[in-house]
Design an enzyme around this catalytic site. Structure first.
Site, PDB file in Angstrom:
ATOM      1  N   GLU A 155      -1.338  45.982  48.485  1.00  0.00           N
ATOM      2  CA  GLU A 155      -2.135  46.141  49.718  1.00  0.00           C
ATOM      3  C   GLU A 155      -3.537  45.550  49.542  1.00  0.00           C
ATOM      4  O   GLU A 155      -4.534  46.115  50.004  1.00  0.00           O
ATOM      5  CB  GLU A 155      -2.177  47.609  50.154  1.00  0.00           C
ATOM      6  CG  GLU A 155      -0.783  48.121  50.525  1.00  0.00           C
ATOM      7  CD  GLU A 155      -0.779  49.452  51.243  1.00  0.00           C
ATOM      8  OE1 GLU A 155      -1.806  49.823  51.848  1.00  0.00           O
ATOM      9  OE2 GLU A 155       0.269  50.119  51.199  1.00  0.00           O
TER      10      GLU A 155
HETATM   11  C1  LIG Z   1       5.693  47.238  43.375  1.00  0.00           C
HETATM   12  C2  LIG Z   1       5.157  46.270  44.371  1.00  0.00           C
HETATM   13  C3  LIG Z   1       5.371  46.498  45.726  1.00  0.00           C
HETATM   14  C4  LIG Z   1       4.920  45.576  46.655  1.00  0.00           C
HETATM   15  N1  LIG Z   1       5.201  45.772  48.001  1.00  0.00           N
HETATM   16  C5  LIG Z   1       4.923  44.777  48.881  1.00  0.00           C
HETATM   17  C6  LIG Z   1       5.383  44.860  50.235  1.00  0.00           C
HETATM   18  O1  LIG Z   1       6.009  45.827  50.652  1.00  0.00           O
HETATM   19  N2  LIG Z   1       5.117  43.815  51.066  1.00  0.00           N
HETATM   20  C7  LIG Z   1       4.432  42.706  50.651  1.00  0.00           C
HETATM   21  O2  LIG Z   1       4.232  41.808  51.450  1.00  0.00           O
HETATM   22  N3  LIG Z   1       3.966  42.616  49.381  1.00  0.00           N
HETATM   23  C8  LIG Z   1       4.197  43.602  48.480  1.00  0.00           C
HETATM   24  N4  LIG Z   1       3.766  43.508  47.190  1.00  0.00           N
HETATM   25  C9  LIG Z   1       2.980  42.348  46.779  1.00  0.00           C
HETATM   26  C10 LIG Z   1       1.512  42.692  46.517  1.00  0.00           C
HETATM   27  O3  LIG Z   1       0.860  42.945  47.716  1.00  0.00           O
HETATM   28  C11 LIG Z   1       0.908  41.517  45.723  1.00  0.00           C
HETATM   29  O4  LIG Z   1       1.389  41.652  44.415  1.00  0.00           O
HETATM   30  C12 LIG Z   1      -0.607  41.514  45.760  1.00  0.00           C
HETATM   31  O5  LIG Z   1      -1.064  41.154  47.024  1.00  0.00           O
HETATM   32  C13 LIG Z   1      -1.213  40.547  44.732  1.00  0.00           C
HETATM   33  O6  LIG Z   1      -0.631  39.301  44.792  1.00  0.00           O
HETATM   34  P1  LIG Z   1      -0.072  38.636  43.444  1.00  0.00           P
HETATM   35  O7  LIG Z   1       0.758  39.647  42.750  1.00  0.00           O
HETATM   36  O8  LIG Z   1       0.571  37.346  43.793  1.00  0.00           O
HETATM   37  O9  LIG Z   1      -1.354  38.396  42.540  1.00  0.00           O
HETATM   38  P2  LIG Z   1      -2.306  37.114  42.564  1.00  0.00           P
HETATM   39  O10 LIG Z   1      -2.774  36.840  43.933  1.00  0.00           O
HETATM   40  O11 LIG Z   1      -1.650  36.007  41.813  1.00  0.00           O
HETATM   41  O12 LIG Z   1      -3.547  37.656  41.730  1.00  0.00           O
HETATM   42  C14 LIG Z   1      -3.528  37.770  40.306  1.00  0.00           C
HETATM   43  C15 LIG Z   1      -4.902  38.273  39.855  1.00  0.00           C
HETATM   44  O13 LIG Z   1      -5.913  37.329  40.252  1.00  0.00           O
HETATM   45  C16 LIG Z   1      -6.905  37.968  41.022  1.00  0.00           C
HETATM   46  N5  LIG Z   1      -7.396  37.036  42.043  1.00  0.00           N
HETATM   47  C17 LIG Z   1      -6.674  36.307  42.930  1.00  0.00           C
HETATM   48  N6  LIG Z   1      -7.480  35.587  43.708  1.00  0.00           N
HETATM   49  C18 LIG Z   1      -8.751  35.846  43.307  1.00  0.00           C
HETATM   50  C19 LIG Z   1     -10.044  35.405  43.735  1.00  0.00           C
HETATM   51  N7  LIG Z   1     -10.209  34.588  44.778  1.00  0.00           N
HETATM   52  N8  LIG Z   1     -11.122  35.882  43.078  1.00  0.00           N
HETATM   53  C20 LIG Z   1     -11.004  36.751  42.046  1.00  0.00           C
HETATM   54  N9  LIG Z   1      -9.808  37.206  41.615  1.00  0.00           N
HETATM   55  C21 LIG Z   1      -8.696  36.753  42.242  1.00  0.00           C
HETATM   56  C22 LIG Z   1      -6.212  39.176  41.641  1.00  0.00           C
HETATM   57  O14 LIG Z   1      -7.133  40.178  41.999  1.00  0.00           O
HETATM   58  C23 LIG Z   1      -5.293  39.603  40.499  1.00  0.00           C
HETATM   59  O15 LIG Z   1      -5.995  40.378  39.576  1.00  0.00           O
HETATM   60  C24 LIG Z   1       4.202  44.434  46.231  1.00  0.00           C
HETATM   61  C25 LIG Z   1       3.958  44.244  44.865  1.00  0.00           C
HETATM   62  C26 LIG Z   1       4.433  45.125  43.951  1.00  0.00           C
HETATM   63  C27 LIG Z   1       4.188  44.842  42.487  1.00  0.00           C
END
Ligand SMILES: Cc1cc2nc3c(=O)[nH]c(=O)nc-3n(C[C@H](O)[C@H](O)[C@H](O)COP(=O)(O)OP(=O)(O)OC[C@H]3O[C@@H](n4cnc5c(N)ncnc54)[C@H](O)[C@@H]3O)c2cc1C
Length: 611
Positions: free
Chosen positions: A423
């Site tokens: 979220e």
């Molecule tokens: C158990 C689980 C349930 C989920 N449920 C849903 C769901 O129901 N629906 C849905 O749509 N999604 C869902 N998600 C997805 C979740 O919302 C994403 O994992 C989350 O938004 C982060 O995206 P990412 O994992 O690709 O991380 P990334 O975006 O790749 O980020 C990796 C790291 O880099 C940091 N980062 C990225 N960009 C920047 C920046 N510009 N500046 C500084 N730091 C940055 C982030 O904070 C993080 O620490 C779920 C994920 C999990 C693990």
């Protein structure tokens, strides 16, 4: 102290919100003679050195008929979840809730918490909804997530943007849980950068859409029938649109269940859309406005997650106090040792502050405040991190037992880790909190609209650039004054003074940062984090003061001794953190840290050894 500059004449018109509170809604800026509407965001006003006290005091309560219904729901949650710890452990090991258990959740009405009564739901406000998830989380995080993913994000778009026809078509089945909802935004190449999704929806001649793409990590994905899906529809009005997709449309498939670290019993999987035909009437909101829909859902749903975190904290406190009272070392219960007392007290202070903040945000949403996205982001950051600390400390109090699967602590640690990631990650939300505030400073001078105002309107899409003009104007932003907190109970006047003083210091720092960095503020993440942290401390502190002041009014001072103590502890601790954060804006090791990180990235490893 900064005074109001002579060339800006500010007039506030006051009006009553639908709860009878006074909110500022309009400002006339004589520079341009045009009227701009300022939102009533408490958090954003802090950046101008102003505390919208009328919006925070008195502290909101759940009363009347709604309180009675809530009591009944909480009671039935207790009756149902009490004594099920063995079953939760079994679900955790297996990685799924049983069909029978899901059916029980349906029968309890837990999928209809926020659905209006006319559509067969309970019709809870956000305050009551958040409180209900607090209750389920005192037993099991996965249960809260199954319910929360349905109501907080899965079907919330329908509630916020659905047409009457769409609501009538879907809400009754969503209320009973005949249809369980899921929110489909994340993709393999698109996480935090949610604006970069690749799932496409092509408009057909008959007005319908054909959807193709893959969404990952979708909570409730294995068994959901109702999906709020975001897809690229590139048009003049915007790039992304939102759709209601039923599994029964055909072409919707769930991948295998993910094997997760925590909240293992909740269902998470990939959802693939292959030539899914979506009828025209299933467009959710306006075409091209899907990103706005997604952000509005996440903002509005945050108090579900926040409430869940508060419930988790209360569980940790209960477990840790029982453990510390029972466990004897050195001939005494470990509860008698100072370092154990310190943990329990800190947990209590943080839980109280998180609860005060989350409930306030829920109230803001319920009472029709239009602009609560920053407050909601703050509450998510604060509550998720507070729970993480609670889980860690509760496990520590349990010592080696805490590490054993036989006890609940390791499960709580595993379960609550995700809250800081999904979220909206806490990093992205901190940047949003900071940059939204910087934008408010720009809005105050009315000039920033010419230079990409909209970039700040979403927490994730990306952060644009302030124009040189706006940043020059911002250097003249000196209209901050010292707001007095007139509604704080006199017992807490010293604490009130801390937040009065730091609100002014904070706005001076905001101005100084903008003056120094101008359009480059976007890339200054270290500074933005400190600004966000300070703003969160002020906001949480104001909520604590409001709540304790209202408690004193209601119960009298002697009965509130412990709550007063919490307010004092939180205020002093916040003061130290705020002082540290603001001082380190100028004096820091940021550049050295960046260079070190760059070096390590080049090396690809830690390159030292004592050999
Ligand atoms: C158990 C689980 C349930 C989920 N449920 C849903 C769901 O129901 N629906 C849905 O749509 N999604 C869902 N998600 C997805 C979740 O919302 C994403 O994992 C989350 O938004 C982060 O995206 P990412 O994992 O690709 O991380 P990334 O975006 O790749 O980020 C990796 C790291 O880099 C940091 N980062 C990225 N960009 C920047 C920046 N510009 N500046 C500084 N730091 C940055 C982030 O904070 C993080 O620490 C779920 C994920 C999990 C693990």
């Amino acid at each position: 102290m900064l005074g109001e500059p002579a060339h800006i004449k500010v007039q506030y018109s006051l009006c009553h919100s639908n709860k009878g509170r006074i909110v500022m809604i309009e400002e006339t800026n004589t520079i341009s003679e045009t009227k701009i509407r300022l939102t009533d965001s408490i958090a954003k006003y802090l950046y101008l050195g102003n505390i919208l006290e009328e919006n925070i005091f008195p502290y909101p309560k759940i009363e009347g008929e709604e309180a009675e219904t809530l009591e009944m729901v909480l009671d039935s949650i207790d009756k149902f979840l009490e004594g099920k710890q063995d079953q939760f452990r079994e679900f955790d090991e297996k990685g799924a809730q049983s069909d029978e258990y899901l059916q029980n959740l349906r029968e309890l009405g837990l999928f209809g918490l926020i659905i209006p009564e006319e559509h067969g739901g309970i019709g809870f406000s956000n305050k009551s909804y958040s409180r209900a998830l607090q209750q389920t989380s005192q037993y099991d995080g996965s249960t809260s997530l199954t319910i929360g993913a349905h109501s907080s994000i899965g079907m919330r778009g329908l509630l916020l943007f659905g047409s009457d026809e769409q609501k009538a078509r879907y809400m009754p089945r969503l209320a009973t849980g005949e249809m369980i909802a899921a929110f489909c935004l994340t993709e393999p190449g698109s996480g935090s950068d949610a604006g970069s999704i690749a799932t496409s929806a092509e408009k057909q001649q008959d007005g319908s859409w054909v959807l193709n793409g893959e969404k990952i990590w979708i909570t409730n994905g294995p068994f959901a029938d109702f999906f709020t899906v975001f897809a690229r529809t590139d048009s003049d009005s915007g790039k992304i649109s939102a759709f209601i997709v039923e599994r029964s449309f055909g072409g919707v498939t769930s991948g295998p269940k993910e094997d997760k670290m925590g909240i293992r019993a909740s269902g998470t999987c990939t959802i693939s859309f292959e030539n899914v035909k979506v009828p025209p009437e299933n467009l959710l909101g306006d075409e091209g406005k899907g990103f706005k829909v997604a952000m509005a859902i996440l903002n509005s749903g945050r108090t579900g997650l926040g409430g869940g975190c508060v419930g988790g904290m209360k569980r940790c406190i209960k477990l840790a106090t029982a453990q510390a009272s029972e466990r004897k070392q050195f001939g005494r219960p470990i509860s008698e040792f100072g370092l154990i007392k310190k943990k329990i007290a800190q947990m209590t202070v943080d839980c109280f502050a998180a609860e005060s903040l989350v409930n306030m945000v829920a109230y803001l949403i319920d009472s029709g405040h239009e602009d609560y996205s920053v407050e909601a982001a703050m509450s998510k950051i604060f509550a998720t991190e507070a729970l993480w600390k609670h889980a860690n400390e509760a496990l520590q109090v349990a010592g080696g037992s805490g590490f054993m699967k036989e006890y609940p602590y390791e499960g709580i640690v595993r379960d609550c880790r995700i809250n800081m990631i999904f979220e909206g990650t806490n990093e992205i939300l901190r940047l949003y909190v900071a940059l939204s505030g910087f934008q408010t400073a720009g809005e105050y001078l009315k000039e920033i609209g010419k230079s990409g105002k909209n970039i700040f309107n979403d927490p994730i899409k990306g952060f644009g650039v302030l124009s040189d003009y706006a940043s020059k104007k911002l250097t003249q932003l000196t209209s901050v004054g010292r707001d007095r907190l007139g509604f704080v109970h006199q017992t807490l006047s010293e604490e009130a003074e801390i937040f009065e003083q730091y609100t002014v210091e904070f706005s001076k720092s905001v101005e100084a940062i903008l003056r120094k960095h101008g359009k480059n503020i976007i890339g200054k993440q270290f500074a933005s984090e400190r600004i966000a942290n300070t703003a969160i401390d002020i906001m949480a502190g104001l909520c604590v003061l409001s709540r304790v002041s209202s408690l004193i009014e209601e119960k009298g001072e002697p009965a509130c001794a412990q709550a007063i103590s919490i307010a004092r502890i939180f205020s002093q601790q916040a003061k130290r953190r705020m002082n540290q954060n603001l001082r380190r804006i100028d004096k820091n090791e940021d550049e050295a840290q960046k260079e070190l990180a760059n070096y390590i990235f080049e090396e690809g490893k830690y390159p030292w050894d004592v050999l």
